[in-house]
Design a protein around this motif. Structure first.
Motif, PDB file in Angstrom:
ATOM      1  N   LEU A   1     -17.503 -48.800  54.522  1.00  0.00           N
ATOM      2  CA  LEU A   1     -16.829 -49.072  55.860  1.00  0.00           C
ATOM      3  C   LEU A   1     -17.425 -49.902  56.870  1.00  0.00           C
ATOM      4  CD1 LEU A   1     -14.306 -45.904  55.841  1.00  0.00           C
ATOM      5  CD2 LEU A   1     -13.922 -47.801  55.498  1.00  0.00           C
ATOM      6  N   ALA A   2     -18.593 -49.543  57.031  1.00  0.00           N
ATOM      7  CA  ALA A   2     -19.368 -49.477  58.298  1.00  0.00           C
ATOM      8  C   ALA A   2     -19.953 -51.379  58.519  1.00  0.00           C
ATOM      9  CB  ALA A   2     -20.114 -48.295  58.993  1.00  0.00           C
ATOM     10  N   LEU A   3     -20.185 -51.277  57.311  1.00  0.00           N
ATOM     11  CA  LEU A   3     -20.404 -52.543  57.087  1.00  0.00           C
ATOM     12  C   LEU A   3     -19.359 -53.477  57.267  1.00  0.00           C
ATOM     13  CD1 LEU A   3     -23.276 -54.461  55.647  1.00  0.00           C
ATOM     14  CD2 LEU A   3     -21.903 -54.061  53.510  1.00  0.00           C
ATOM     15  N   CYS A   4     -18.257 -53.384  56.695  1.00  0.00           N
ATOM     16  CA  CYS A   4     -16.998 -54.450  57.071  1.00  0.00           C
ATOM     17  C   CYS A   4     -17.412 -53.949  58.294  1.00  0.00           C
ATOM     18  CB  CYS A   4     -15.487 -53.421  56.519  1.00  0.00           C
ATOM     19  SG  CYS A   4     -16.231 -53.511  54.205  1.00  0.00           S
ATOM     20  N   SER A   5     -17.170 -53.386  59.379  1.00  0.00           N
ATOM     21  CA  SER A   5     -16.534 -53.266  60.422  1.00  0.00           C
ATOM     22  C   SER A   5     -18.026 -54.526  61.239  1.00  0.00           C
ATOM     23  CB  SER A   5     -16.723 -51.131  61.065  1.00  0.00           C
ATOM     24  OG  SER A   5     -16.190 -50.596  60.459  1.00  0.00           O
ATOM     25  N   LEU A   6     -19.078 -54.610  61.391  1.00  0.00           N
ATOM     26  CA  LEU A   6     -19.537 -55.149  61.216  1.00  0.00           C
ATOM     27  C   LEU A   6     -19.520 -57.264  61.171  1.00  0.00           C
ATOM     28  CD1 LEU A   6     -23.265 -53.351  60.840  1.00  0.00           C
ATOM     29  CD2 LEU A   6     -21.924 -53.181  63.026  1.00  0.00           C
ATOM     30  N   ILE A   7     -18.833 -56.946  59.529  1.00  0.00           N
ATOM     31  CA  ILE A   7     -18.887 -58.156  59.080  1.00  0.00           C
ATOM     32  C   ILE A   7     -17.520 -59.061  60.206  1.00  0.00           C
ATOM     33  CG2 ILE A   7     -17.802 -59.525  56.489  1.00  0.00           C
ATOM     34  CD1 ILE A   7     -20.082 -57.234  55.927  1.00  0.00           C
TER      35      ILE A   7
ATOM     36  N   PRO B   1     -13.759 -56.112  75.011  1.00  0.00           N
ATOM     37  CA  PRO B   1     -14.314 -54.713  74.472  1.00  0.00           C
ATOM     38  C   PRO B   1     -13.947 -54.296  72.929  1.00  0.00           C
ATOM     39  CG  PRO B   1     -14.122 -55.241  76.758  1.00  0.00           C
ATOM     40  CD  PRO B   1     -13.237 -56.677  76.140  1.00  0.00           C
ATOM     41  N   THR B   2     -13.005 -54.484  72.567  1.00  0.00           N
ATOM     42  CA  THR B   2     -11.832 -53.936  72.092  1.00  0.00           C
ATOM     43  C   THR B   2     -12.690 -53.671  70.418  1.00  0.00           C
ATOM     44  OG1 THR B   2      -9.593 -54.419  72.428  1.00  0.00           O
ATOM     45  CG2 THR B   2     -10.100 -53.822  70.665  1.00  0.00           C
ATOM     46  N   ILE B   3     -12.831 -55.091  70.432  1.00  0.00           N
ATOM     47  CA  ILE B   3     -13.970 -54.850  69.241  1.00  0.00           C
ATOM     48  C   ILE B   3     -15.013 -54.423  69.658  1.00  0.00           C
ATOM     49  CG2 ILE B   3     -15.742 -56.586  68.120  1.00  0.00           C
ATOM     50  CD1 ILE B   3     -13.339 -59.078  68.145  1.00  0.00           C
ATOM     51  N   CYS B   4     -16.183 -53.783  70.442  1.00  0.00           N
ATOM     52  CA  CYS B   4     -17.782 -53.256  71.012  1.00  0.00           C
ATOM     53  C   CYS B   4     -16.676 -52.014  70.333  1.00  0.00           C
ATOM     54  CB  CYS B   4     -17.853 -53.497  71.908  1.00  0.00           C
ATOM     55  SG  CYS B   4     -18.547 -55.015  72.567  1.00  0.00           S
ATOM     56  N   ALA B   5     -15.534 -51.450  71.319  1.00  0.00           N
ATOM     57  CA  ALA B   5     -14.958 -50.325  71.098  1.00  0.00           C
ATOM     58  C   ALA B   5     -15.031 -49.350  69.418  1.00  0.00           C
ATOM     59  CB  ALA B   5     -14.358 -49.457  71.400  1.00  0.00           C
ATOM     60  N   VAL B   6     -14.253 -50.523  68.854  1.00  0.00           N
ATOM     61  CA  VAL B   6     -13.528 -49.606  67.402  1.00  0.00           C
ATOM     62  C   VAL B   6     -14.055 -50.250  65.590  1.00  0.00           C
ATOM     63  CG1 VAL B   6     -11.092 -49.446  68.778  1.00  0.00           C
ATOM     64  CG2 VAL B   6     -11.583 -51.279  66.964  1.00  0.00           C
ATOM     65  N   LEU B   7     -15.018 -50.844  66.575  1.00  0.00           N
ATOM     66  CA  LEU B   7     -15.841 -51.359  65.346  1.00  0.00           C
ATOM     67  C   LEU B   7     -17.771 -51.408  65.516  1.00  0.00           C
ATOM     68  CD1 LEU B   7     -14.062 -55.226  64.900  1.00  0.00           C
ATOM     69  CD2 LEU B   7     -13.777 -52.857  62.878  1.00  0.00           C
ATOM     70  N   LEU B   8     -18.264 -51.619  66.248  1.00  0.00           N
ATOM     71  CA  LEU B   8     -19.508 -51.909  67.007  1.00  0.00           C
ATOM     72  C   LEU B   8     -20.169 -50.811  66.807  1.00  0.00           C
ATOM     73  CD1 LEU B   8     -20.055 -56.072  68.829  1.00  0.00           C
ATOM     74  CD2 LEU B   8     -20.072 -54.723  66.121  1.00  0.00           C
ATOM     75  N   PHE B   9     -19.051 -50.179  67.784  1.00  0.00           N
ATOM     76  CA  PHE B   9     -19.712 -48.341  68.042  1.00  0.00           C
ATOM     77  C   PHE B   9     -19.870 -47.831  67.313  1.00  0.00           C
ATOM     78  CE2 PHE B   9     -19.337 -44.749  69.330  1.00  0.00           C
ATOM     79  CZ  PHE B   9     -20.422 -44.389  70.761  1.00  0.00           C
ATOM     80  N   PRO B  10     -18.730 -47.470  66.507  1.00  0.00           N
ATOM     81  CA  PRO B  10     -19.039 -46.106  65.471  1.00  0.00           C
ATOM     82  C   PRO B  10     -20.149 -47.145  64.328  1.00  0.00           C
ATOM     83  CG  PRO B  10     -16.896 -47.402  65.471  1.00  0.00           C
ATOM     84  CD  PRO B  10     -17.162 -48.201  66.479  1.00  0.00           C
ATOM     85  N   ALA B  11     -19.946 -47.824  63.762  1.00  0.00           N
ATOM     86  CA  ALA B  11     -20.977 -48.429  62.997  1.00  0.00           C
ATOM     87  C   ALA B  11     -22.448 -48.530  63.722  1.00  0.00           C
ATOM     88  CB  ALA B  11     -19.953 -49.707  62.141  1.00  0.00           C
TER      89      ALA B  11
ATOM     90  N   TRP C   1     -19.239 -40.519  45.157  1.00  0.00           N
ATOM     91  CA  TRP C   1     -19.905 -41.633  45.532  1.00  0.00           C
ATOM     92  C   TRP C   1     -21.562 -41.607  46.995  1.00  0.00           C
ATOM     93  CZ3 TRP C   1     -14.378 -42.291  44.737  1.00  0.00           C
ATOM     94  CH2 TRP C   1     -13.927 -42.670  43.688  1.00  0.00           C
ATOM     95  N   GLY C   2     -21.064 -39.908  47.129  1.00  0.00           N
ATOM     96  CA  GLY C   2     -21.763 -39.621  48.827  1.00  0.00           C
ATOM     97  C   GLY C   2     -21.720 -40.878  49.652  1.00  0.00           C
ATOM     98  N   ASN C   3     -22.883 -41.104  50.405  1.00  0.00           N
ATOM     99  CA  ASN C   3     -22.145 -41.278  51.482  1.00  0.00           C
ATOM    100  C   ASN C   3     -22.203 -43.183  51.627  1.00  0.00           C
ATOM    101  OD1 ASN C   3     -22.882 -39.462  52.797  1.00  0.00           O
ATOM    102  ND2 ASN C   3     -25.274 -40.262  52.938  1.00  0.00           N
ATOM    103  N   ALA C   4     -21.732 -43.542  50.027  1.00  0.00           N
ATOM    104  CA  ALA C   4     -21.625 -44.960  49.898  1.00  0.00           C
ATOM    105  C   ALA C   4     -20.042 -45.441  50.591  1.00  0.00           C
ATOM    106  CB  ALA C   4     -21.555 -45.356  48.706  1.00  0.00           C
ATOM    107  N   ILE C   5     -19.207 -44.580  50.506  1.00  0.00           N
ATOM    108  CA  ILE C   5     -18.016 -44.952  51.207  1.00  0.00           C
ATOM    109  C   ILE C   5     -17.698 -44.792  52.853  1.00  0.00           C
ATOM    110  CG2 ILE C   5     -15.520 -44.267  51.448  1.00  0.00           C
ATOM    111  CD1 ILE C   5     -15.631 -42.495  49.369  1.00  0.00           C
ATOM    112  N   VAL C   6     -18.877 -44.625  53.359  1.00  0.00           N
ATOM    113  CA  VAL C   6     -18.233 -44.408  54.599  1.00  0.00           C
ATOM    114  C   VAL C   6     -19.275 -45.510  55.081  1.00  0.00           C
ATOM    115  CG1 VAL C   6     -20.033 -42.781  55.522  1.00  0.00           C
ATOM    116  CG2 VAL C   6     -18.619 -43.334  56.770  1.00  0.00           C
TER     117      VAL C   6
END
Length: 509
Positions: free
Chosen positions: A486-492, A112-122, A478-483
């Protein structure tokens, strides 16, 4: 879930209760993240998210009913069905987000922790990005807009509105985790992390990303308050022409601006001396006049444009053409001519302007227009500024939005649109001028500070002095590239941690 969807809308103007939105998102996340035997199936998760998003979007865009019924002549039951179909489609993106989350939980056996802080936001970020881009996009009321006045606003010059939405989802996932976890340590860590995120945002508000440029401009922003049902009525066309002619000629300022399509006819249909008279006024008074009009380029080609007259453009008027057109209102998707005819939408098939267009010089400032709906697309405005900066050409120091919100009456569309303009100010570090037909005609200074505005649904001229700004924010660069990174890194990272945990369990067994 339906009630949580309604509460989420309270975060947007005119209500501005962003903590309510955060709590509703936390409740939504907690249901998606329920552990063990309590967890929802893929289908149930999708339905849950669809209901939450549908109710939220239907409530936030209910002002569309005004356009369809009062000015489009549609029966109320047909208008409700049309709005329900639109928001049903838009809610599918949230359903896809939730279904993907549930599928990954089952396939990867994610804790659940990984789901909450990494998968759900991404995945929530992916939902909002898709909604804002597919089929020209409809990013109205994505959750980051609710935080123009919250401490998270400090992240806007770095991450943009999508990034704020990702941070909200991150906080919501953490708070949702607190609801069902039994670990006091996890609850404490989540609480500290949320406080740190808000504290970091508050600190970022103290950073000055841009600097003053040149001398301030005096401005007059004209709000004609022409009723929509009269604007294109043949019996009232001359009234609008005289109204704006007189209001312009009584204005004394460095910059005078009219709303979108203030002149309710094609440029080729105007009296021959109309535009030359405006140009002569600008030359005589050493002033700049920005005029909203549909410019006719011959045949069936016409653009939703602004024309600029000033001493710098004496021989050839400045021109900006709207680039991001509204489906049905400004271009007709294949097979939907019947809907445009049913709604009696005038000038419903504009040609598209270039994605990158030059700003208009006004004394030692440079004004970059956008027209109505275009200021929902912050990455496109940032891309224009980035292109100007990288090419070494004149970089806009002021943003200008011209709009006609008369279609939507005295509804929440007006304050919501004003709030979206505030986000553009936060992202770019530049003031925004807004000249509208019925509201919100306003001046927004850096930091999303509302300097002054006219009352809604009243005719008037808003007078103010505005200081342009120079420099680039990280979001411009950089536009939306930063976030997105970050989201891609979260999924990885989620995949890596889950795989490592699985291998560890296999070794122990």
């Amino acid at each position: 879930m339906a009630l949580a969807g309604v509460v989420a809308v309270a975060g947007f103007a005119p209500f501005g209760f962003w903590p309510g939105q955060l709590l509703s998102m936390a409740l939504f996340a907690s249901l998606l993240l329920r552990p063990g035997q309590q967890a929802f199936s893929i289908r149930q998760s999708a339905v849950l998210a669809w209901v939450f998003s549908f109710v939220s979007l239907f409530t936030a865009t209910s002002w569309l009913l005004v356009a369809m019924t009062r000015y489009g002549g549609m029966p109320i039951f047909l208008a409700v069905i049309a709005l329900a179909l639109l928001t049903s489609y838009l809610a599918l993106f949230a359903a896809l987000c939730a279904a993907t989350l549930a599928w990954l939980r089952q396939r990867w056996q994610v804790n659940p922790t990984i789901c909450a802080v990494l998968l759900f936001p991404a995945l929530w970020l992916l939902n909002e990005w898709l909604r804002g881009y597919l089929f020209t996009g409809f990013p109205w009321a994505i959750i980051g807009y609710a935080h123009t006045a919250s401490p998270l606003a400090g992240y806007a010059p770095v991450l943009g509105v999508l990034g704020l939405g990702w941070l909200v989802a991150l906080c919501a996932g953490g708070l949702g985790l607190m609801i069902f976890t039994d670990s006091r340590r996890v609850r404490l860590l989540v609480l500290v992390a949320v406080i740190a995120l808000f504290g970091g945002g508050q600190y970022l508000t103290t950073i000055t990303w841009t600097q003053p440029l040149g001398q301030p401009l005096t401005i007059n922003l004209i709000q004609g308050n022409v009723e929509q049902d009269k604007k294109f009525d043949q019996d009232h066309l001359n009234d609008s022409l005289h109204l704006y002619h007189d209001l312009i000629l009584q204005s004394k300022a460095d910059l005078v601006v009219t709303p979108e399509t203030a002149l309710p006819m094609l440029s080729s249909q105007l009296p021959p001396d109309y535009l030359p008279a405006i140009n002569a006024f600008a030359q005589k008074n050493q002033s700049a006049v920005v005029l909203g009009v549909a410019v006719h380029d011959g045949g069936s080609r016409y653009a939703n444009s602004v024309l600029g007259f000033s001493p710098s453009y004496e021989q050839q008027a400045y021109r900006y053409d709207k680039h991001h057109l509204v489906p049905f209102g400004e271009f007709i998707p294949f097979g939907f001519r019947w809907f445009v005819d049913l709604m009696h939408i005038p000038l419903g098939d504009f040609t598209k302007g270039n994605a990158i267009q030059a700003p208009m010089q006004v004394r030692d400032q440079f004004v970059l227009p956008n027209i109505c709906y275009e200021d929902l697309f912050g990455d496109e405005i940032a891309a224009q500024l980035a292109s100007q900066n990288s090419s070494g050409k004149d970089v806009a120091s002021l943003l200008l939005n011209v709009s006609n919100m008369a279609w939507y009456g005295d509804s929440i569309a007006i304050p919501q649109h004003l709030q979206f303009s505030m986000m553009r100010v936060l992202e770019t570090g530049r003031p925004m001028l807004r000249a509208t037909n019925t509201g919100a005609t306003a001046v927004i200074d850096v930091g999303a500070r509302l300097v002054t505005q006219l009352p809604y649904l009243q005719q008037g001229i808003l007078q103010a002095t505005v200081q342009g700004r120079q420099g680039v924010t990280p979001y411009i660069r950089w536009g939306n590239a930063i976030v997105m990174l970050l989201a891609l890194c979260s999924l990885i990272l989620a995949a890596y941690l889950t795989h490592r945990s699985a291998r560890s369990c296999q070794r122990e067994s």
